[in-house]
Design a protein around this motif. Sequence first.
Motif, PDB file in Angstrom:
ATOM      1  N   LYS A 147     -15.019 -60.502   5.465  1.00 35.92           N
ATOM      2  CA  LYS A 147     -16.459 -60.437   5.688  1.00 35.92           C
ATOM      3  C   LYS A 147     -16.906 -58.998   5.870  1.00 35.92           C
ATOM      4  CE  LYS A 147     -20.132 -62.156   8.701  1.00 35.92           C
ATOM      5  NZ  LYS A 147     -20.446 -62.968   9.907  1.00 35.92           N
ATOM      6  N   ARG A 148     -17.924 -58.609   5.150  1.00 36.69           N
ATOM      7  CA  ARG A 148     -18.449 -57.256   5.253  1.00 36.69           C
ATOM      8  C   ARG A 148     -19.444 -57.157   6.393  1.00 36.69           C
ATOM      9  NH1 ARG A 148     -19.359 -54.666  -0.798  1.00 36.69           N
ATOM     10  NH2 ARG A 148     -17.207 -54.994  -1.547  1.00 36.69           N
ATOM     11  N   VAL A 149     -19.300 -56.106   7.177  1.00 34.49           N
ATOM     12  CA  VAL A 149     -20.175 -55.871   8.316  1.00 34.49           C
ATOM     13  C   VAL A 149     -21.005 -54.621   8.038  1.00 34.49           C
ATOM     14  CG1 VAL A 149     -20.290 -55.419  10.783  1.00 34.49           C
ATOM     15  CG2 VAL A 149     -18.507 -56.934   9.873  1.00 34.49           C
ATOM     16  N   TYR A 150     -22.301 -54.761   8.199  1.00 37.80           N
ATOM     17  CA  TYR A 150     -23.187 -53.618   7.955  1.00 37.80           C
ATOM     18  C   TYR A 150     -22.956 -52.549   9.014  1.00 37.80           C
ATOM     19  CZ  TYR A 150     -27.407 -50.790   7.672  1.00 37.80           C
ATOM     20  OH  TYR A 150     -28.281 -49.734   7.571  1.00 37.80           O
ATOM     21  N   ASN A 151     -22.812 -51.324   8.561  1.00 41.64           N
ATOM     22  CA  ASN A 151     -22.573 -50.193   9.454  1.00 41.64           C
ATOM     23  C   ASN A 151     -23.724 -49.212   9.307  1.00 41.64           C
ATOM     24  OD1 ASN A 151     -21.639 -47.843  10.785  1.00 41.64           O
ATOM     25  ND2 ASN A 151     -19.503 -48.390  10.369  1.00 41.64           N
ATOM     26  N   ALA A 152     -24.631 -49.211  10.278  1.00 45.06           N
ATOM     27  CA  ALA A 152     -25.805 -48.344  10.206  1.00 45.06           C
ATOM     28  C   ALA A 152     -25.411 -46.882  10.275  1.00 45.06           C
ATOM     29  CB  ALA A 152     -26.768 -48.669  11.347  1.00 45.06           C
ATOM     30  N   GLY A 153     -24.317 -46.593  10.970  1.00 45.29           N
ATOM     31  CA  GLY A 153     -23.868 -45.205  11.084  1.00 45.29           C
ATOM     32  C   GLY A 153     -23.491 -44.602   9.742  1.00 45.29           C
ATOM     33  N   ILE A 154     -22.897 -45.427   8.867  1.00 45.41           N
ATOM     34  CA  ILE A 154     -22.518 -44.944   7.539  1.00 45.41           C
ATOM     35  C   ILE A 154     -23.759 -44.577   6.733  1.00 45.41           C
ATOM     36  CG2 ILE A 154     -21.484 -45.610   5.344  1.00 45.41           C
ATOM     37  CD1 ILE A 154     -19.433 -45.007   7.452  1.00 45.41           C
ATOM     38  N   ASP A 155     -24.773 -45.431   6.789  1.00 47.16           N
ATOM     39  CA  ASP A 155     -26.010 -45.134   6.069  1.00 47.16           C
ATOM     40  C   ASP A 155     -26.689 -43.887   6.623  1.00 47.16           C
ATOM     41  OD1 ASP A 155     -25.885 -47.072   4.169  1.00 47.16           O
ATOM     42  OD2 ASP A 155     -27.145 -48.511   5.223  1.00 47.16           O
ATOM     43  N   PHE A 156     -26.663 -43.735   7.942  1.00 42.74           N
ATOM     44  CA  PHE A 156     -27.246 -42.532   8.545  1.00 42.74           C
ATOM     45  C   PHE A 156     -26.496 -41.289   8.077  1.00 42.74           C
ATOM     46  CE2 PHE A 156     -27.112 -39.260  11.841  1.00 42.74           C
ATOM     47  CZ  PHE A 156     -28.458 -38.965  11.960  1.00 42.74           C
ATOM     48  N   LEU A 157     -25.167 -41.385   8.006  1.00 43.68           N
ATOM     49  CA  LEU A 157     -24.377 -40.232   7.551  1.00 43.68           C
ATOM     50  C   LEU A 157     -24.711 -39.900   6.101  1.00 43.68           C
ATOM     51  CD1 LEU A 157     -22.220 -38.125   8.065  1.00 43.68           C
ATOM     52  CD2 LEU A 157     -20.480 -39.835   7.452  1.00 43.68           C
ATOM     53  N   ARG A 158     -24.908 -40.918   5.265  1.00 45.31           N
ATOM     54  CA  ARG A 158     -25.303 -40.669   3.868  1.00 45.31           C
ATOM     55  C   ARG A 158     -26.632 -39.913   3.810  1.00 45.31           C
ATOM     56  NH1 ARG A 158     -23.558 -46.241   2.699  1.00 45.31           N
ATOM     57  NH2 ARG A 158     -21.662 -46.180   1.438  1.00 45.31           N
ATOM     58  N   ILE A 159     -27.589 -40.366   4.593  1.00 46.32           N
ATOM     59  CA  ILE A 159     -28.918 -39.731   4.608  1.00 46.32           C
ATOM     60  C   ILE A 159     -28.815 -38.293   5.107  1.00 46.32           C
ATOM     61  CG2 ILE A 159     -31.220 -39.806   5.652  1.00 46.32           C
ATOM     62  CD1 ILE A 159     -30.878 -42.872   5.761  1.00 46.32           C
ATOM     63  N   PHE A 160     -28.058 -38.112   6.188  1.00 46.67           N
ATOM     64  CA  PHE A 160     -27.925 -36.777   6.766  1.00 46.67           C
ATOM     65  C   PHE A 160     -27.169 -35.843   5.814  1.00 46.67           C
ATOM     66  CE2 PHE A 160     -26.015 -33.674   9.807  1.00 46.67           C
ATOM     67  CZ  PHE A 160     -27.215 -33.142  10.275  1.00 46.67           C
ATOM     68  N   ALA A 161     -26.170 -36.386   5.103  1.00 47.59           N
ATOM     69  CA  ALA A 161     -25.441 -35.584   4.129  1.00 47.59           C
ATOM     70  C   ALA A 161     -26.360 -35.138   2.999  1.00 47.59           C
ATOM     71  CB  ALA A 161     -24.255 -36.376   3.571  1.00 47.59           C
ATOM     72  N   MET A 162     -27.260 -36.021   2.572  1.00 44.20           N
ATOM     73  CA  MET A 162     -28.220 -35.640   1.534  1.00 44.20           C
ATOM     74  C   MET A 162     -29.135 -34.530   2.032  1.00 44.20           C
ATOM     75  SD  MET A 162     -29.326 -35.848  -1.478  1.00 44.20           S
ATOM     76  CE  MET A 162     -28.378 -37.264  -2.064  1.00 44.20           C
ATOM     77  N   PHE A 163     -29.557 -34.625   3.289  1.00 41.74           N
ATOM     78  CA  PHE A 163     -30.369 -33.559   3.883  1.00 41.74           C
ATOM     79  C   PHE A 163     -29.605 -32.237   3.866  1.00 41.74           C
ATOM     80  CE2 PHE A 163     -31.147 -31.085   7.790  1.00 41.74           C
ATOM     81  CZ  PHE A 163     -32.452 -30.675   7.547  1.00 41.74           C
ATOM     82  N   MET A 164     -28.307 -32.270   4.203  1.00 41.07           N
ATOM     83  CA  MET A 164     -27.509 -31.048   4.204  1.00 41.07           C
ATOM     84  C   MET A 164     -27.362 -30.471   2.799  1.00 41.07           C
ATOM     85  SD  MET A 164     -24.513 -31.559   7.083  1.00 41.07           S
ATOM     86  CE  MET A 164     -23.846 -33.108   6.452  1.00 41.07           C
ATOM     87  N   ILE A 165     -27.265 -31.356   1.793  1.00 47.48           N
ATOM     88  CA  ILE A 165     -27.181 -30.887   0.410  1.00 47.48           C
ATOM     89  C   ILE A 165     -28.468 -30.172   0.008  1.00 47.48           C
ATOM     90  CG2 ILE A 165     -27.126 -31.673  -1.994  1.00 47.48           C
ATOM     91  CD1 ILE A 165     -25.120 -33.796  -1.127  1.00 47.48           C
ATOM     92  N   VAL A 166     -29.608 -30.724   0.414  1.00 42.78           N
ATOM     93  CA  VAL A 166     -30.894 -30.072   0.132  1.00 42.78           C
ATOM     94  C   VAL A 166     -30.937 -28.690   0.784  1.00 42.78           C
ATOM     95  CG1 VAL A 166     -33.386 -30.161   0.531  1.00 42.78           C
ATOM     96  CG2 VAL A 166     -32.152 -32.238  -0.136  1.00 42.78           C
ATOM     97  N   VAL A 167     -30.472 -28.593   2.029  1.00 43.34           N
ATOM     98  CA  VAL A 167     -30.479 -27.317   2.739  1.00 43.34           C
ATOM     99  C   VAL A 167     -29.603 -26.294   2.026  1.00 43.34           C
ATOM    100  CG1 VAL A 167     -29.820 -26.136   4.873  1.00 43.34           C
ATOM    101  CG2 VAL A 167     -31.000 -28.340   4.979  1.00 43.34           C
ATOM    102  N   THR A 168     -28.394 -26.697   1.627  1.00 43.80           N
ATOM    103  CA  THR A 168     -27.493 -25.738   0.978  1.00 43.80           C
ATOM    104  C   THR A 168     -28.018 -25.290  -0.377  1.00 43.80           C
ATOM    105  OG1 THR A 168     -25.155 -25.275   0.549  1.00 43.80           O
ATOM    106  CG2 THR A 168     -25.992 -27.398  -0.218  1.00 43.80           C
ATOM    107  N   HIS A 169     -28.747 -26.180  -1.090  1.00 40.14           N
ATOM    108  CA  HIS A 169     -29.345 -25.771  -2.354  1.00 40.14           C
ATOM    109  C   HIS A 169     -30.529 -24.829  -2.127  1.00 40.14           C
ATOM    110  CE1 HIS A 169     -26.936 -28.922  -4.254  1.00 40.14           C
ATOM    111  NE2 HIS A 169     -27.204 -28.324  -5.391  1.00 40.14           N
ATOM    112  N   VAL A 170     -31.276 -25.050  -1.066  1.00 42.96           N
ATOM    113  CA  VAL A 170     -32.365 -24.128  -0.742  1.00 42.96           C
ATOM    114  C   VAL A 170     -31.806 -22.743  -0.433  1.00 42.96           C
ATOM    115  CG1 VAL A 170     -34.147 -23.590   0.965  1.00 42.96           C
ATOM    116  CG2 VAL A 170     -33.958 -25.909   0.050  1.00 42.96           C
ATOM    117  N   LEU A 171     -30.708 -22.705   0.321  1.00 40.34           N
ATOM    118  CA  LEU A 171     -30.099 -21.424   0.662  1.00 40.34           C
ATOM    119  C   LEU A 171     -29.536 -20.723  -0.570  1.00 40.34           C
ATOM    120  CD1 LEU A 171     -28.160 -22.381   3.931  1.00 40.34           C
ATOM    121  CD2 LEU A 171     -30.314 -21.130   3.760  1.00 40.34           C
ATOM    122  N   GLY A 172     -28.911 -21.514  -1.455  1.00 37.61           N
ATOM    123  CA  GLY A 172     -28.275 -20.922  -2.635  1.00 37.61           C
ATOM    124  C   GLY A 172     -29.232 -20.723  -3.788  1.00 37.61           C
TER     125      GLY A 172
END
Length: 216
Positions: free
Chosen positions: A3-28
Amino acid sequence: MEKRVYNAGIDFLRIFAMFMIVVTHVLGKGGIRDSVSGTVDAHFLQTWIIQASVYVAVNCYALISGYVGFRSHFKYSKLINLWLQVAFYTIGLTLFFLLLGKPIEAQDWIGAFFPVITGQYWYVTAYFGLMLTMPFFNIALPRMGLSDLGKMIVTGFVVFSLLPVLLDTSVSEFSLSKGFSMTWLILLYIVGAFLARIDIKRLNKPFWLIGLYIFS
């Protein structure tokens, strides 16, 4: 079936990782890193502290892939879907520039139709290589003993990452390309599976979380 259990923390990490990617592209791509190069001052330090803080963004996606995917049944249709999705954009962009009157050569069309093997987007190429190995890892990782799995992870990082840095060597066969290679994504995929195996939620303490962030 598990049975698959929804993990909100994983989704939050995905969102936050995307934010970090945007930041690193802005810097570069935004030219901020270039604008502060050459002089070590407050702006230089601020820029590179931020850059170092967000550099783990791509690593997070690879860890998540291993954490949630190592027990799943891999479908080879995912490889075709990834190729077609990327090709859709590369062909579309090539046609767009052709309509604008830009010079388009045969090599450009080859890159558009075969974006994965021509390295049009480094992450897609590296991740495609990881996907090719997933069926084998998804058979082995759930069955390996945690001790053996830990030894494999430590050995991989020592040989491929730590020693080349300490000895200041660059061996193309062992190259991790500063975190932009298929080998690096594979290592992180294995680490993600290891974290799922030991049930990292039981280790939900600041010490472990900070250590994982620095390690990644």
